[in-house]
Design an enzyme around this catalytic site. Structure first.
Site, short mmCIF file in Angstrom:
data_model
loop_
_atom_site.label_atom_id
_atom_site.label_comp_id
_atom_site.label_asym_id
_atom_site.label_seq_id
_atom_site.Cartn_x
_atom_site.Cartn_y
_atom_site.Cartn_z
N HIS A 21 0.66 -1.08 0.01
CA HIS A 21 0.14 0.08 -0.16
C HIS A 21 0.69 1.26 0.12
CE1 HIS A 21 0.78 -0.23 4.29
NE2 HIS A 21 0.46 0.89 4.30
N GLU A 81 1.50 -8.65 0.77
CA GLU A 81 1.21 -7.06 1.18
C GLU A 81 2.83 -6.78 1.01
OE1 GLU A 81 0.26 -2.97 2.38
OE2 GLU A 81 -0.25 -5.33 1.80
N CYS A 106 5.20 2.93 7.72
CA CYS A 106 4.83 1.46 6.86
C CYS A 106 6.21 2.18 6.22
CB CYS A 106 3.70 2.01 6.54
SG CYS A 106 2.38 1.77 7.18
#
Length: 1763
Positions: A1110, A1131, A1193
């Site tokens: 993401h 992911e 992140c």
């Protein structure tokens, strides 16, 4: 057919789609046809070999199967077989026909063809597993002798034998667990056979096998679906009551509110605290609220009592859960909702998740379930199919048990009588279990199969009974012979006599026939005219019959083989007065066993004399046989006149006694009496019977005591039986015996001290013991009065037999019944009670049958309890005490009231006259009974008062200061103590920094004691804190203040005055970020098109970066350039960029220990799907103390070795900031070609090489053989006097034939074991202490070497080049510079290192050529050499050589002595450090290198990195050394999991740092184990000297007092500390004047402080010389270098001079002999000369080229010295 398939065709089927059997080359051309085949035949397990060549295989559709020659008869077609009744019974159809063995053989033959040809029509609906179940079913239902005709029987038998050999030695728990989860019917049968066989031979294997077998035979591996029915029914009834019966909530809500009491419950919950005391208070309040306190305490007590019995079975739950999912495979389903509903329904009914074969059947039923109505209809169809699956597994299991048990019925398997008896008991248990299933209405369709299984077991039971009877002594029958003339009525009299002896019809034996199949075994046997044939040896036959030994009859029919003669009475007839002549050898044995009755009929005799030739009229015979004259001869009368001579000589010498005349009735009585007398036996009872009670009194009191006991029995409605004397009569309970003092008795005895008729009145007061005058415990009295043997169910009721009820329960719900029954049961029996309650409510008309089954399985408590249950189906009265009696009726029987308590002891006390006769066990039992009664009366109040006290102590708030004292400046706690501002700050900081809660008074007193110099622990710590705080006292700054008063110059404090906190007392788990990020040089920012930060990425090397999906979603840029070649796996993702960061981070699949900010991580590391703001993400949940923010992140989570194991991808936000979501690292192939050589290839499969898990290499590098050490020419005859010899040379060495490969493998095995080392938090704290300690003399930011060649020239060029280049470094150098081959290798590695990429951490393995002690040579022990890659060594030298030199430069005063010269004044500095210590410990370690923990080594490397400049070269070196080493030898590569390779770069410094960390951790743990918090730097309070594994610890008294705990902690870390001399014993303080360190004894000599070299090391220099490589070390070398050899011996003489004149003279003689034999050109020095030369070198006056400048350089040929 598919709708009627039985359990053998439904269970355990395995789906394999038809399309999987088609070759891939034909897939595209035949898609449509294969889809059709897939839908039409989905249950096919395997395709035949011809299926791949046809669209529709003709072999698989043929209805006829040709005979392949394996059968001896013609085989009907498959279609005919499917129409037979036997096949229908196998498919569980409702028919009453019996199974035909011939049809079973035909079915089995077709199954065999289906298994072999795989083109049989049965293959369309059956898989191999189902067909195997059919064959095992046939085995179970056929007798054992007929099983050989079943196809594949031999193969199945062989398979079971193989399983038996594999599992026979396994423990019982393993077999029981395996039989519960196995899905292989052959394996299950073999395991059952092992269990049952060992149960039969439990005397050899243990009684637990027999007990477990009996228990396991009664258990079935099934899910009891009936338990769901009452629960669902209760829910439906409750729902009906709320909605239909009582729709008005106004009538129901008040009752519900009154029952729940929500207000009180809410108040209790609001006041709950999550502490131990809080839970106790809350639970006690809830129990008080609902009035369940007492019963809850009782339940908890029962649970604790049975805890250890149940804990052993806890693992079965895991096995059962795991079995549900074993073998489950995903299916391509279309109607997912109905598949889910069907799977749930299947689980609720059968307890199993459907496997792949059953899933195929579900798909067939749900193929058209596209609407709601069709789905409901399909689900109803499935419910009927699921209902049978639960029963099918039961029958499968019973079949396996039957086959296993029947195979044990073999004399070769169960040979002795004990094993046969146990086999018989097990067969009866299994027979009863199957019989119970036949009564189950659900199992009615399987009754034909179950009856056949019972028939097989009947055969086993019959066979066992025969085998028992053959081996056991039997009752001796009575044999009477009726002799007389023909026609007198002997045969008719024999028939009449037989009727009087037994109600059974007599058995008849005809001795003229040699087979006796007609013998029935009844009590009376008649043999008419037994002596009529001379061909029959009737004398021996009669002797065999009238005998205690078993007699096997000769039978012709197979089923009668082994039949025994079992009759009690034998009646024979004969026309001869003397059946056996007295001269016969068997006459004595014959006449001793028989009794002869002479039968005469006077009426017949007179008729024949009067009317010869005419028939005898019927009037000569009477119905009562009064016409006969029966004269019984005396014993052993062979005729009417004479008796057999005992000597066998003159048989007519002894007259017979007169006969005894009898009638037919008296004859029958005589025969019965003779049988009883013959078989009368007296067997003594051993031990003390548990259920026998004796009451000893005088002879004249026997009748009175008997009447008292009968009165007690009537008063108490007791179950015991009163007996006079020790003999026992039948009783349902105990027996009470009235005894006199002289009678022997095996039971409990009680002396009656008071006995009179007036005592009967005392019984009205329930004072039993007072009336009898005995001293017995209440438990014994209850056991005597109410014990019940076994379990008894009474269908008929007599009111006078019913016990007095203690409890009357009206059963309105299942819970009422279960709650009442619990009083009767032990904890183990409560589950059966609930099950029985369900059955009673659901089927009240079958109460007796169900209760019998339940009571057989249930264990009752020893307390006497009587309960009357009033149920809808009738009245049930249950009485229990050890056993149980139950009365179940369909009508009402009122018997309420009665005794409500157990019998009491009356007025007899222990101080009475009976106390001395009472055993100590009974006295203590009485005491414990009294204590239990006291506790039962106070237990509730005690619990409530305890909880109330906790609650009262919870709320004691401290008063908070107000007004002027709000900040607690001024008077504190009302003591009148006022503080200044500075004192107040000091008091606050002291409490906060040391985590104390001292009052002002205590603080001032402590400060006062510290100022006065007190030496207690608190004062010492306060002074340490105060000194640290005062370091910042002068932290001021001169400032200019401009104000109203003008311009002023003042000093202001720039920092708060507080102590410097190094965080030594903060554990690893308590640390919190944010701190410095790991791999700072490898982390970059990912931005969007506008340049705004989105997240982070981490450089993996070669321009490949790792991040999370993401973050890089959409247009993403890195350093202003768009990323490309993006690949994702969940992911986790990777991409490429032409922008390369200066360093790279290593990645690893494992569990992290630190977050990106250095805080510890708590996680289970189990990936799951989590819903986030960016959608669903597969990640792991973790908890840290760092608060994160958007944009974090992609940051790395690392493990102990600094490897990245996951990336940050989310957090819990402001509400739960500690919750983190981490994406674990997964491998993504970015298709990058390796730019450097690497031996260990992770893509290759693992292999096992001599016990090591490794990778196979393409090239083989063998271990060098031979040795360069040779015996000196001066000692070819006496070399054995030396304590050392060259190390073992391999398999050809007679000293130790162990091969070199085996030596290397044995040396590597310890490196493959995991070594944990110290705890994380302890190691982290000690690491900080050691860094602070080294910071005093090691500078920061030491620059790494930037020139590759400069770093290379810092290496020792005499060492190996490693696994990628053969030879030594100097072999690849020309004119002092590396050649092209070496330069290319160095350049490739240097290029990667400058990018921060970790290099392959690989070593080539060799064995050190050195002298070893003789005992170690014989054991084959050699030290390994780890040849490091020259590229890795160059990079590490560039990174850490400067830090290493800074550490070793302070060897005289620091903890690390690497670089010290023991032949210099440095040894004097060591001696002064040793002498200043309170206690000195010299320690060595065994197998130091292989016991090093990777975490400790990583911590030492981090210390080196801390003092470096953190350049990419440093990152590469650090990551390389932290990675697991790879050992390469003999063509294999082994990745080790622990240890520190001896050839690792900077190995001496890293080993010494490890040593310091280990000792610091051990001291820290030992102190804190004594409740001493360590807030100071340990290394500033004690001194230590380390060089690798050698260590000298200088402890203060405080540390020396806990030295045992310190060395114990070191051992717990995996180390092996020993004394320096390797002697056995605890490590103790040594004399500081003689310390051994580095093989040197540091002591004072006349010349000063010296480090004396070990004497044996000096002497062995003269015995061995280095020469050419050879296997013949006993021969001197061909060439001797006189220069180097002379220098070696010269130095040896210098070292010998330090040991004194005597030792020097010994060495001098050896030197002279060496000069003579070796032809050397030097003169050995004299003692004075040697002493002078050594002292000159020691003081630096005279320098020599071979002087030992550092311990890392060679001198005196130290490869021969053991240094």
């Amino acid at each position: 057919m598919s709708q009627t398939l039985s359990f053998v065709l439904k269970t355990h089927s395995v789906r394999k789609d038809f399309v999987h059997s088609v070759k891939l080359t034909l897939a595209r051309r035949r898609d449509l046809q294969y889809i059709y085949n897939k839908l039409s035949r989905t249950i096919r397990a395997e395709a035949c070999p011809s299926c791949a060549s046809y669209d529709v295989c003709p072999n698989c559709t043929s209805g006829d199967v040709p005979d392949d020659g394996s059968s001896t008869m013609s085989i009907p077609s498959w279609e005919d077989v499917t129409k037979s009744s036997t096949y229908s019974l196998l498919l569980s159809e409702d028919t009453s026909d019996e199974l035909c063995p011939e049809d079973l053989v035909n079915v089995a033959a077709h199954i065999r063809k289906a298994l072999s040809t795989q083109s049989h029509p049965a293959n369309a609906e059956m898989c191999k597993e189902q067909l195997t179940f059919l064959l095992v079913m046939a085995e179970a239902m056929l007798p054992q002798r007929s099983r050989a005709s079943i196809p594949l029987h031999q193969q199945h038998t062989a398979a079971r034998l193989e399983w038996r050999e594999k599992f026979f030695s396994k423990p019982l728990d393993f077999l029981l667990e395996r039989v519960g989860v196995s899905k292989d019917i052959l394996q299950t049968t073999a395991i059952w056979k092992i269990i049952l066989e060992k149960a039969c031979y439990c005397k050899s294997y243990g009684e637990q096998w027999f007990t477990a077998a009996k228990q396991k035979l009664r258990e079935m591996k099934n899910f009891e679906s009936d338990t769901l029915k009452p629960l669902i029914g209760g829910f439906i009834d409750g729902l009906r009551f709320l909605t239909v019966d009582n729709p008005n909530p106004m009538g129901f809500l008040p009752k519900l509110i009154g029952l729940v009491k929500p207000l009180n419950l809410a108040m209790i919950i609001d006041n709950h605290e999550n502490t131990i005391s809080g839970w106790i208070i809350t639970l006690t309040a809830i129990m008080e609220l609902y009035n369940i306190t007492e019963c809850t305490i009782d339940i908890i007590t029962s649970v604790i009592t049975a805890f250890y019995d149940k804990i052993g079975k806890a693992t079965k739950f895991y096995s059962c859960v795991k079995a549900l999912f074993t073998g489950f495979r995903s299916e391509d389903v279309a109607n997912s909702f109905w598949y889910m509903a069907a799977a749930i329904l299947c689980y609720l009914i059968t307890g199993l998740i459907p496997n792949n074969g059953r899933f195929s059947k579900i798909k067939a039923c749900l193929a058209g379930a596209t609407t709601l109505v069709s789905g409901i209809v399909a689900t109803q169809k499935l419910a009927a199919m699921f209902a049978t699956w639960n029963s099918e597994s039961i029958v499968n299991e019973l079949s396996a048990r039957t086959v296993a048990l029947s195979e044990l019925n073999n004399p070769t398997t169960t040979s002795d009588t004990d094993s046969v008896e146990r086999l018989l008991e097990l067969a009866k248990i299994l027979h009863e279990e199957i019989k119970i299933h036949t009564l189950n209405p659900i199992m009615q369709s399987y009754n034909p199969i179950l009856r056949n299984l019972m028939s097989t077991l009947d055969g086993v039971i019959t066979s066992c009974n025969k085998r028992k009877a053959i081996a056991r002594k039997r009752q001796v029958p009575v044999c009477y012979i009726l002799t007389g003339p023909p026609g007198c009525g002997k045969t008719t009299a024999a028939q009449a006599l037989a009727k009087k002896l037994s109600d059974q019809e007599p058995s008849v034996i005809n001795l003229d026939v040699d087979h006796h199949d007609t013998y029935t075994g009844n009590e009376v046997c008649i043999i008419d005219e037994f002596d009529s044939s001379d061909k029959v040896d009737y004398a021996n036959f009669v002797i065999g019959m009238v005998n205690s030994a078993p007699m096997v009859l000769n039978c012709d029919m197979l089923e009668n083989k082994g039949k025994l003669f079992t009759s009690k009475y034998i009646i024979m007839t004969s026309n001869s007065e003397t059946p056996v002549k007295p001269s016969s050898k068997r006459a004595g044995a014959f006449y001793r066993r028989v009794t002869i009755i002479d039968v005469t009929n006077p009426f017949v005799e007179s008729h024949k004399r009067a009317r010869p030739g005419t028939s005898v009229p019927r009037s000569c015979y009477k119905k009562n046989f009064s016409h006969l004259s029966l004269a019984k001869r005396g014993a052993e009368c062979w005729c009417k006149e004479y008796v057999l001579d005992p000597k066998g000589l003159q048989h007519q010498s002894m007259k017979a006694p007169p006969p005894t005349f009898l009638n037919i009735d008296s004859l029958a009585q005589t025969m019965k009496q003779d049988f009883l007398l013959k078989n009368m036996a007296f067997e003594a009872e051993d031990g003390c019977a548990e259920h026998r009670y004796g009451f000893v009194c005088q002879q004249e009191e026997v009748e009175t005591v008997r009447r008292l006991l009968n009165a007690v029995r009537a008063r108490m409605n007791a179950t015991f039986t009163v007996c006079v004397g020790p003999e026992t009569s039948h009783s349902i309970g105990c027996t009470a015996h009235v005894l006199t003092p002289n009678e022997t008795f095996n039971g409990k005895k009680f002396v009656v001290s008071r006995c009179n008729e007036a005592s009967l009145s005392a019984l009205e007061g329930n004072c039993v013991k007072s009336a009898l005058g005995v001293c017995m415990s209440d438990k014994d009295l209850t056991h005597l009065c109410h014990f019940i043997k076994g379990k008894i169910v009474n269908d008929s009721v007599r009111l006078d037999e019913l016990p007095a009820n203690q409890h009357v329960v009206t059963v309105n719900s299942v819970f009422d019944l279960a709650w009442a029954v619990r009083r009767h049961l032990t904890l183990a029996g409560q589950f059966q009670a609930i099950r029985a309650a369900y059955d009673v409510l659901t089927v009240p008309d079958k109460i007796p049958a169900m209760l019998r089954h339940w009571m057989d399985e249930t264990s009752f408590s020893d307390d006497h309890v009587v309960t009357q249950f009033v149920t809808p189906g009738g009245i049930v009265i249950l009485e229990s005490c050890g056993g149980a009696r139950i009365w179940a009726l369909g009508r009402n029987v009122i018997r309420a009231g009665g005794v409500t308590a157990t019998p009491t002891g009356g007025c007899v006390r222990l101080m009475g006259l009976s106390a001395p006769t009472m055993p100590w066990s009974e006295i203590f039992r009485e005491l414990f009974s009294l204590l239990g009664r006291i506790w039962s009366s106070v237990k509730v109040s005690a619990l409530v008062l305890t909880a109330l006290g906790m609650y009262a102590s919870r709320f004691r708030p401290k008063s908070e200061a107000k007004g002027k004292t709000k900040l607690k400046i001024g008077t504190y706690r009302g003591r009148g103590v006022a503080l200044t501002d500075d004192e107040y700050d000091e008091w606050r900081e002291h409490n906060a920094s040391r985590k104390l809660d001292l009052s002002v008074e205590d603080f001032l007193m402590l400060r006062h004691r510290a100022a006065l110099g007190a030496d207690d622990n608190d004062a010492v710590k306060f002074r340490s804190w105060w000194n640290s705080r005062t370091k910042m006292a002068n932290d001021y700054e001169d400032v200019t203040v401009i104000g109203k008063g003008g311009v002023k110059h003042e000093k202001i404090r720039t920092n708060t005055l507080k102590a410097v906190d190094r965080g030594y007392d903060v554990s690893f788990a308590e640390e919190s970020g944010p701190g410095t990020k790991f791999h700072k040089n490898a982390i970059g920012s990912v931005t969007d098109v506008c340049g705004e930060h989105k997240g982070y990425c981490i450089h993996m090397g070669h321009g490949v970066y790792a991040s999370v999906a993401h973050v890089v979603k959409g247009d993403s840029f890195f350093l202003g350039e768009r990323i490309f070649d993006l690949k994702t796996n969940g992911e986790f993702c990777c991409f490429r960029s032409t922008k390369i960061l200066p360093s790279a981070a290593p990645f690893f699949s494992g569990k992290p220990t630190r977050d990106p900010w250095g805080s510890p991580v708590a996680t289970e590391w189990k990936p799951k799907m989590y819903t986030t703001t960016s959608g669903k993400i597969l990640g792991c949940f973790a908890t840290t103390s760092t608060e994160t923010h958007p944009g974090d992140c992609g940051l790395p989570y690392i493990d102990d070795n600094g490897r990245v194991t996951g990336l940050h991808t989310g957090s819990g936000g402001p509400k739960t900031p500690s919750a983190k979501l981490v994406v674990p690292y997964v491998h993504i192939d970015m298709k990058t070609k390796s730019v450097t050589a690497q031996k260990y290839d992770v893509t290759k499969p693992d292999i096992s090489y001599k016990g090591l898990i490794c990778k196979q290499l393409d090239e083989i590098r063998i271990i060098p053989k031979g040795t360069r050490l040779h015996v000196s020419p001066a000692h070819t005859e006496d070399y054995q006097e030396c304590s050392h010899q060259p190390a073992s040379l391999g398999s050809g060495d007679p000293r130790c034939p162990k091969s070199l490969t085996a030596i290397v493998v044995d040396s590597l095995k310890p490196y493959c074991e995991n070594v944990e080392g110290p705890p994380h938090d302890v190691l982290h704290r000690v690491q900080k202490m050691l860094i602070d300690h080294l910071s005093g003399f090691v500078p920061m930011n030491i620059s790494s070497e930037t020139s590759m060649l400069s770093a290379f020239h810092k290496l020792n060029h005499d060492t190996s080049c490693g696994p990628y280049l053969g030879g030594r470094k100097k072999d690849h150098m020309a004119n002092g510079e590396p050649d092209k081959q070496l330069l290319d290798l160095l350049s490739a590695k240097w290029k990667l290192a400058t990018q921060g990429i970790a290099l392959p951490h690989e070593y080539t393995i060799g064995l050190k050529d050195e002298l070893r002690p003789v005992e170690k040579v014989s054991e084959g022990k050699r030290r390994m050499i780890w040849g490091c890659d020259v590229g890795v060594a160059t990079v590490c030298a560039a990174a850490f050589k400067g830090v290493s030199d800074a550490i070793t430069a302070n060897h005289q005063y620091g903890p690390i002595q690497v670089g010290i010269n023991m032949d210099s004044p440095s040894v004097e500095a060591l001696f002064q450090r040793i002498k200043s210590a309170a206690k000195v410990f010299a320690v060595d370690y065994s197998k130091w290198d292989s016991t090093q923990s990777p975490r400790v080594s990583a911590a030492s490397i981090d210390i080196l990195r801390y003092f470096s400049d953190r350049s990419p070269i440093v990152d590469s070196a650090s990551n390389t050394l932290k990675s697991p080493p790879v050992a390469i030898f003999n063509g294999v590569a082994v990745k080790v999991s622990s240890g520190l390779p001896s050839g690792m770069p900077l190995t001496s410094v890293i080993n010494s740092l490890n040593h310091c960390l280990y000792v610091g951790c051990a001291i820290l743990q030992s102190l804190e184990a004594k409740a001493i918090p360590v807030t100071w730097n340990l290394f500033s309070t004690f001194d230590i000297m380390t060089y690798g594994d050698d260590g000298v610890y200088m402890f203060p008294i405080m540390y020396a007092s806990i030295s045992d705990q310190i060395f114990g902690n070191l051992s717990s870390y995996g180390l092996k500390p020993t004394r320096v001399d390797k002697s056995v014993g605890a490590i103790e303080p040594i004399d500081p004047d003689s310390v051994v360190f580095l093989k040197r004894t540091i002591t004072r000599t006349p010349q000063g402080i010296r480090g004396l070299l070990d004497r044996s090391s000096i002497i062995r220099q003269f015995y061995y010389i280095k020469g050419e490589n050879s296997d013949d070390w006993k021969s001197p070398p061909k060439h001797i270098d006189p220069t180097s050899r002379g220098q070696q011996l010269w130095n040896a003489c210098l070292y010998a001079s330090q040991h004194g004149l005597e030792f020097f003279n010994k060495v001098y003689r050896l030197a002279e002999r060496a000069v003579e034999y070796e032809e050397l050109h030097f003169e050995p020095p004299t003692y004075a000369s040697a002493l002078d030369h050594y002292n000159s070198q020691f003081n630096g006056v005279e320098a020599r080229s071979d002087q030992i400048d550092s311990s890392g350089m060679t001198a005196l040929h130290c490869d021969v010295f053991e240094v």
